[in-house]
Design a protein around this motif. Structure first.
Motif, short mmCIF file in Angstrom:
data_model
loop_
_atom_site.label_atom_id
_atom_site.label_comp_id
_atom_site.label_asym_id
_atom_site.label_seq_id
_atom_site.Cartn_x
_atom_site.Cartn_y
_atom_site.Cartn_z
N ALA A 1 -38.10 20.45 -37.18
CA ALA A 1 -36.74 20.96 -37.39
C ALA A 1 -35.70 19.91 -37.02
O ALA A 1 -34.70 19.72 -37.72
N GLY A 2 -35.93 19.21 -35.89
CA GLY A 2 -34.98 18.18 -35.47
C GLY A 2 -34.89 17.04 -36.46
O GLY A 2 -33.78 16.53 -36.75
N PHE B 1 -32.91 14.34 -29.46
CA PHE B 1 -32.39 15.53 -30.13
C PHE B 1 -31.28 16.22 -29.34
O PHE B 1 -30.85 17.31 -29.70
N ARG C 1 -33.14 25.85 -33.17
CA ARG C 1 -34.32 25.23 -33.80
C ARG C 1 -34.88 24.07 -33.00
O ARG C 1 -36.07 23.76 -33.09
N THR C 2 -34.05 23.40 -32.22
CA THR C 2 -34.50 22.20 -31.51
C THR C 2 -34.63 22.40 -30.00
O THR C 2 -34.77 21.44 -29.26
N LEU D 1 -29.16 19.46 -30.70
CA LEU D 1 -29.24 20.75 -30.02
C LEU D 1 -27.87 21.20 -29.52
O LEU D 1 -27.52 22.38 -29.62
N VAL E 1 -40.59 22.04 -33.42
CA VAL E 1 -39.27 21.60 -32.94
C VAL E 1 -38.98 20.19 -33.43
O VAL E 1 -37.86 19.89 -33.86
N LEU E 2 -39.99 19.32 -33.39
CA LEU E 2 -39.81 17.97 -33.91
C LEU E 2 -39.49 18.01 -35.40
O LEU E 2 -38.59 17.32 -35.88
N GLU F 1 -26.10 22.67 -32.35
CA GLU F 1 -26.67 24.00 -32.62
C GLU F 1 -26.09 25.05 -31.68
O GLU F 1 -25.68 26.14 -32.10
N HIS G 1 -41.50 25.84 -29.59
CA HIS G 1 -42.05 25.28 -30.84
C HIS G 1 -43.15 26.19 -31.40
O HIS G 1 -43.48 26.08 -32.57
N GLU H 1 -40.10 24.76 -42.03
CA GLU H 1 -38.85 24.58 -41.29
C GLU H 1 -37.69 24.27 -42.24
O GLU H 1 -36.56 24.71 -42.02
N THR I 1 -35.12 19.94 -24.62
CA THR I 1 -35.43 19.48 -25.96
C THR I 1 -36.19 18.17 -25.90
O THR I 1 -36.55 17.68 -24.82
#
Length: 388
Positions: free
Chosen positions: A182-183, A15, A55-56, A19, A179-180, A22, A163, A209, A11
């Motif tokens: 979502a994080g 994050f 997501r991350t 993660l 990814v950024l 998650e 991503h 997202e 990741t």
């Protein structure tokens, strides 16, 4: 019978805990955050699920071997000794990704070459033929990580970075990584509890997202494919079942998701990407200059945006960031506003007190993710209401 094995999800900096949460919520076991990574355990079905839903995560790799290595001969011998027929056949293609942090090995490309040589020599000796290299779209992507004198060999279950969700076909200047995005949304506490706005939405990544989080839609449901689909042991029936179960857990979202951008091209691109993600029922995008708007909705508003940093656009950053503060203060009561920027100097001109400031990275740029709480009425009035 326990068929679980270890996996590592990679990741972005900052994050790791998000993660890890998650992975736990998805059902992973022995979850341990690391540096830009999270290790965990699960079975084959969970590996499919993690790729589909996390997501991350940038990649999910499966470690298959580790050994001590001090020179190129030891590297070659240990790689050659592995049973590569378990993962690869002569008619398949391979690629090697290498990361080194060692005094003994200084060139990752050289290490990749030695690993490739060992694998193809093994097949040539046992089968009389060798698999070919395909760096762009291999059947098996092998990950080599050498830390000092320790070598980890893994196989990459994701393929292209996660991503690359599959919905974004059009982008603007400096689009935010999915990814950024979502994080940042998860870091801001977004889970679909109110109306949402991105007032400088660009190609619509934060909006998309945000909607996927609010509706609990798997992050990579629109993706074209994963590396594990080319593996020897890929179970199509199991994967289809995982997809079905995850889609059955989606939920309805009853608030509004609103995007603004003053550039007509951005509005068009955002609309295309949102339509690609099948989310146009939940998101509206309008051509508006945020600095000429005010809040249009009742109740709390959750705002997350990625304003220009001054890296590529010729703007007066001091004036621009001052206008952000003025617009929030005058037009957006009852709003939790978050923004990310690498322009620390310009950030001072927002003129509002931050309630949170978190260090993150946008690509190579060290940035801050900051929160401004815009209260209904005065802060004094808000505090009084809280006491009552």
């Amino acid at each position: 019978m326990n068929n679980n094995f270890k996996m590592v999800a990679k990741t972005l900096f900052g994050f790791e805990e998000i993660l890890a949460k998650e992975i736990r919520n998805l059902g992973g076991g022995n979850v341990v955050p690391g540096v830009r990574s999270v290790s965990f355990e699960g079975d084959v079905g969970f590996m499919y699920k993690a790729n589909l839903c996390a997501r991350t995560a940038i990649k999910i790799i499966k470690p298959i071997h580790s050994f001590t290595v001090r020179n190129e001969n030891e590297l070659y011998r240990n790689i050659y000794a592995m049973d590569w027929a378990e993962y690869l056949a002569v008619d398949m293609t391979l690629a090697i990704d290498t990361t080194v942090n060692s005094d003994n090995f200084t060139h990752s490309l050289y290490v990749s070459q030695k690993v490739k040589d060992a694998i193809v020599d093994k097949f040539r000796d046992t089968d009389g033929k060798r698999p070919d290299v395909d760096v762009k779209n291999p059947d098996l992507r092998i990950n080599i990580h050498i830390q000092k004198e320790h070598c980890n060999v893994s196989i990459d279950s994701s393929g292209r970075s996660l991503h690359q969700r599959g919905y974004r076909t059009a982008t603007n200047i400096a689009p935010i990584n999915e990814v950024l995005a979502a994080g940042l949304l998860l870091m801001s506490g977004w889970h679909g509890q109110s109306d949402f706005m991105d007032p400088m939405c660009g190609s619509g990544t934060l909006l998309t997202e945000a909607a996927m989080i609010a509706c609990n839609i798997p992050a990579n449901i629109n993706r074209k494919g994963f590396a594990f689909e080319k593996w020897h042991d890929f179970d199509q029936e199991l994967f289809d079942k995982i997809v079905e179960v995850c889609l059955n857990k989606t939920q309805e979202f009853r608030h509004k998701i609103i995007g603004y951008d003053k550039a007509p091209s951005a509005v068009r691109k955002a609309g295309d990407n949102i339509e690609n993600a099948n989310l146009d029922d939940y998101i509206t995008v309008d051509r508006k200059n945020f600095f000429q708007t005010e809040k249009q909705t009742e109740g709390p508003l959750h705002m997350v945006f990625n304003p220009p940093y001054g890296e590529r656009l010729n703007l007066d950053m001091e004036e621009f960031y001052a206008s952000i503060g003025d617009t929030l203060k005058q037009g957006y009561p009852g709003t939790n506003a978050w923004l990310i920027t690498s322009n620390m100097e310009a950030l001072k001109y927002v003129g509002l007190r931050t309630s949170k400031k978190i260090k993150v990275f946008n690509s190579h740029l060290e940035s801050r993710f900051v929160k401004y709480e815009m209260y209904e009425g005065s802060r004094k009035r808000q505090d009084k209401n809280e006491i009552e």
